[in-house]
Scaffold this motif. Structure first.
Motif, PDB file in Angstrom:
ATOM      1  N   SER A  35      14.183 -30.212 -25.419  1.00 12.50           N
ATOM      2  CA  SER A  35      13.808 -30.784 -26.781  1.00 12.50           C
ATOM      3  C   SER A  35      12.351 -31.438 -26.745  1.00 12.50           C
ATOM      4  CB  SER A  35      14.985 -31.903 -27.006  1.00 12.50           C
ATOM      5  OG  SER A  35      14.855 -32.652 -26.279  1.00 12.50           O
ATOM      6  N   SER A  36      12.019 -31.690 -25.269  1.00 12.14           N
ATOM      7  CA  SER A  36      10.824 -31.994 -25.220  1.00 12.14           C
ATOM      8  C   SER A  36       9.571 -31.133 -25.715  1.00 12.14           C
ATOM      9  CB  SER A  36      10.456 -32.625 -23.868  1.00 12.14           C
ATOM     10  OG  SER A  36      10.658 -31.461 -22.998  1.00 12.14           O
ATOM     11  N   ASP A  37       9.936 -29.827 -25.558  1.00 18.88           N
ATOM     12  CA  ASP A  37       9.056 -28.691 -25.868  1.00 18.88           C
ATOM     13  C   ASP A  37       8.977 -28.614 -27.317  1.00 18.88           C
ATOM     14  OD1 ASP A  37       8.504 -27.879 -23.154  1.00 18.88           O
ATOM     15  OD2 ASP A  37      10.161 -26.230 -23.341  1.00 18.88           O
ATOM     16  N   PHE A  38      10.085 -28.967 -27.961  1.00 17.67           N
ATOM     17  CA  PHE A  38      10.275 -29.132 -29.273  1.00 17.67           C
ATOM     18  C   PHE A  38       9.198 -30.289 -29.842  1.00 17.67           C
ATOM     19  CE2 PHE A  38      11.950 -30.556 -33.527  1.00 17.67           C
ATOM     20  CZ  PHE A  38      11.788 -29.022 -34.195  1.00 17.67           C
ATOM     21  N   GLU A  39       9.403 -31.350 -29.416  1.00 20.18           N
ATOM     22  CA  GLU A  39       8.659 -32.536 -29.591  1.00 20.18           C
ATOM     23  C   GLU A  39       6.920 -32.353 -29.474  1.00 20.18           C
ATOM     24  OE1 GLU A  39      10.760 -35.434 -27.645  1.00 20.18           O
ATOM     25  OE2 GLU A  39      12.495 -35.442 -29.068  1.00 20.18           O
TER      26      GLU A  39
END
Length: 194
Positions: free
Chosen positions: A2-6
């Motif tokens: 989810s850090s990549d998405f953010e």
């Protein structure tokens, strides 16, 4: 994950803010700068589309339980992207009107009613284009739901298949146990008669 998405989200926010700013400036620029700005915005719109594709890929990797929140965010980003493209088309049409007038030597002596009619037709065409784009987005969203439903159905079928195998194994064990009990009963009956 989810850090990549953010990270992609932050890049998308910065990029769309820059695009919005540039689209608003296009009508006020001199002709030479307008041409360069239009090319720049087209390039940034492509970058934004690529970011959306990356974010979409990230969402597909998220487990189904927590995918809903990210899917909603993706829908709003796609709507924002559609609005940017529509705004850009409108500013580009205004820019192309100016270029056409320069090339044709039109100094504004055209009949006012013709210009109004052309603008109304252009606005009508843009509205129709927007409707088509919205319909396309709805169809795409419906397709995504159908794909997700199919995946869930496939998982349920697999679970049911595993459950069926377990029930069949349990039934087989029950038959074996029943047969063993029958033999034991006959042996005990034989022993009691002796």
């Amino acid at each position: 994950m989810s850090s990549d998405f953010e990270g992609y989200e932050q890049d998308f926010a910065v990029l769309t803010a820059d695009i919005t700013n540039k689209i608003a400036r296009v009508p006020r620029l001199p002709p030479d700068e307008k041409k360069q700005m239009v090319a720049n915005v087209e390039k940034q719109l492509e970058e934004a589309k690529e970011l959306l594709e990356q974010m979409d890929l990230e969402v597909r990797e998220i487990p189904l339980q927590s995918r809903g929140m990210y899917s909603n965010r993706m829908r709003s980003y796609k709507q924002e992207m559609g609005k940017l493209e529509t705004d850009f088309k409108r500013s580009r049409i205004a820019y192309s009107d100016e270029v056409r007038n320069e090339l044709l030597g039109d100094d504004g002596n055209s009949s006012e009613s013709q210009l109004i009619k052309l603008r109304e037709e252009r606005a009508h065409l843009l509205d129709n284009t927007e409707r088509l784009e919205r319909s396309s987005r709805r169809l795409e969203a419906g397709y995504q739901i159908a794909v997700e439903t199919e995946q869930i159905g496939q998982e349920m079928l697999e679970n049911l298949s595993h459950d069926r195998e377990k029930i069949q194994r349990a039934r087989e064990r029950l038959r074996e146990t029943d047969a063993n009990l029958g033999r034991s009963s006959r042996v005990l009956t034989g022993m009691l008669r002796r």
